[in-house]
Design a protein around this motif. Structure first.
Motif, PDB file in Angstrom:
ATOM      1  N   LYS A  76       8.821 -11.818   4.169  1.00 12.97           N
ATOM      2  CA  LYS A  76       7.637 -12.576   3.730  1.00 12.97           C
ATOM      3  C   LYS A  76       6.259 -11.808   3.991  1.00 12.97           C
ATOM      4  O   LYS A  76       5.235 -11.841   3.297  1.00 12.97           O
ATOM      5  CB  LYS A  76       7.468 -13.776   4.242  1.00 12.97           C
ATOM      6  N   LEU A  77       6.175 -11.368   5.233  1.00 11.82           N
ATOM      7  CA  LEU A  77       4.840 -10.685   5.631  1.00 11.82           C
ATOM      8  C   LEU A  77       4.785  -9.132   4.996  1.00 11.82           C
ATOM      9  O   LEU A  77       3.565  -8.427   5.005  1.00 11.82           O
ATOM     10  CB  LEU A  77       4.788 -10.430   7.082  1.00 11.82           C
ATOM     11  N   VAL A  79       4.874  -7.559   2.307  1.00 14.70           N
ATOM     12  CA  VAL A  79       4.038  -7.419   0.992  1.00 14.70           C
ATOM     13  C   VAL A  79       2.410  -7.588   1.590  1.00 14.70           C
ATOM     14  O   VAL A  79       1.538  -6.954   1.351  1.00 14.70           O
ATOM     15  CB  VAL A  79       4.354  -8.432  -0.183  1.00 14.70           C
ATOM     16  N   PRO A  80       2.001  -8.757   2.102  1.00 11.80           N
ATOM     17  CA  PRO A  80       0.740  -9.232   2.164  1.00 11.80           C
ATOM     18  C   PRO A  80       0.273  -8.080   3.176  1.00 11.80           C
ATOM     19  O   PRO A  80      -0.884  -7.340   3.198  1.00 11.80           O
ATOM     20  CB  PRO A  80       0.476 -10.369   3.164  1.00 11.80           C
ATOM     21  N   LEU A  81       0.848  -7.426   4.313  1.00 16.34           N
ATOM     22  CA  LEU A  81       0.446  -6.670   5.376  1.00 16.34           C
ATOM     23  C   LEU A  81       0.336  -5.242   4.497  1.00 16.34           C
ATOM     24  O   LEU A  81      -0.841  -4.461   4.913  1.00 16.34           O
ATOM     25  CB  LEU A  81       1.208  -6.433   6.543  1.00 16.34           C
ATOM     26  N   MET A  83      -0.377  -4.846   1.602  1.00 15.17           N
ATOM     27  CA  MET A  83      -1.485  -4.952   0.774  1.00 15.17           C
ATOM     28  C   MET A  83      -2.779  -4.682   1.722  1.00 15.17           C
ATOM     29  O   MET A  83      -3.617  -3.954   1.074  1.00 15.17           O
ATOM     30  CB  MET A  83      -1.674  -6.386   0.056  1.00 15.17           C
ATOM     31  N   VAL A  84      -2.883  -5.160   2.795  1.00 18.84           N
ATOM     32  CA  VAL A  84      -3.923  -4.812   3.655  1.00 18.84           C
ATOM     33  C   VAL A  84      -4.137  -3.401   3.935  1.00 18.84           C
ATOM     34  O   VAL A  84      -5.342  -2.952   3.721  1.00 18.84           O
ATOM     35  CB  VAL A  84      -3.897  -5.860   4.963  1.00 18.84           C
ATOM     36  N   CYS A  87      -5.592  -1.590   1.048  1.00 18.32           N
ATOM     37  CA  CYS A  87      -6.887  -1.971   0.795  1.00 18.32           C
ATOM     38  C   CYS A  87      -7.806  -0.913   1.659  1.00 18.32           C
ATOM     39  O   CYS A  87      -8.852  -0.341   1.233  1.00 18.32           O
ATOM     40  CB  CYS A  87      -7.358  -3.025   1.318  1.00 18.32           C
TER      41      CYS A  87
END
Length: 91
Positions: A76-77, A79-81, A83-84, A87
């Motif tokens: 779960k983490l 993809v978001p991590l 993405m960070v 960035c």
């Protein structure tokens, strides 16, 4: 921030390997491969590119440590991590 993140990630690795996690006392007892990768989490300068590289390395080890404890949470983490981290390439 980067130093604190690295310290906490390495404390997780120490706990997983059953060595002292307080004030970095168990770092020398971690497996050689992990110690080498952890060295990559240290920024060698304050250059923006170097800080980004160290952040990526630290984030990768964080995700691995999470995966050892809870593979579903790591999934779960991821993809978001990532993405960070991605960035960082935009500036």
């Amino acid at each position: 921030m980067l130093s604190g993140m690295r310290d906490n990630v390495l404390a997780l690795a120490c706990k997983r390997h059953g060595v002292a996690a307080v004030q970095g006392r168990g770092l020398d007892d971690l497996p050689e491969e992990l110690r080498g990768r952890a060295a990559g989490c240290l920024a060698q300068s304050l250059d923006t590119g170097e800080l980004k590289r160290a952040f990526r390395a630290t984030t990768n080890i964080l995700l691995e440590e999470i995966r050892y404890v809870d593979a579903a949470l790591a999934a779960k983490l991821t993809v978001p991590l990532n993405m960070v981290v991605s960035c960082l390439d935009g500036d």
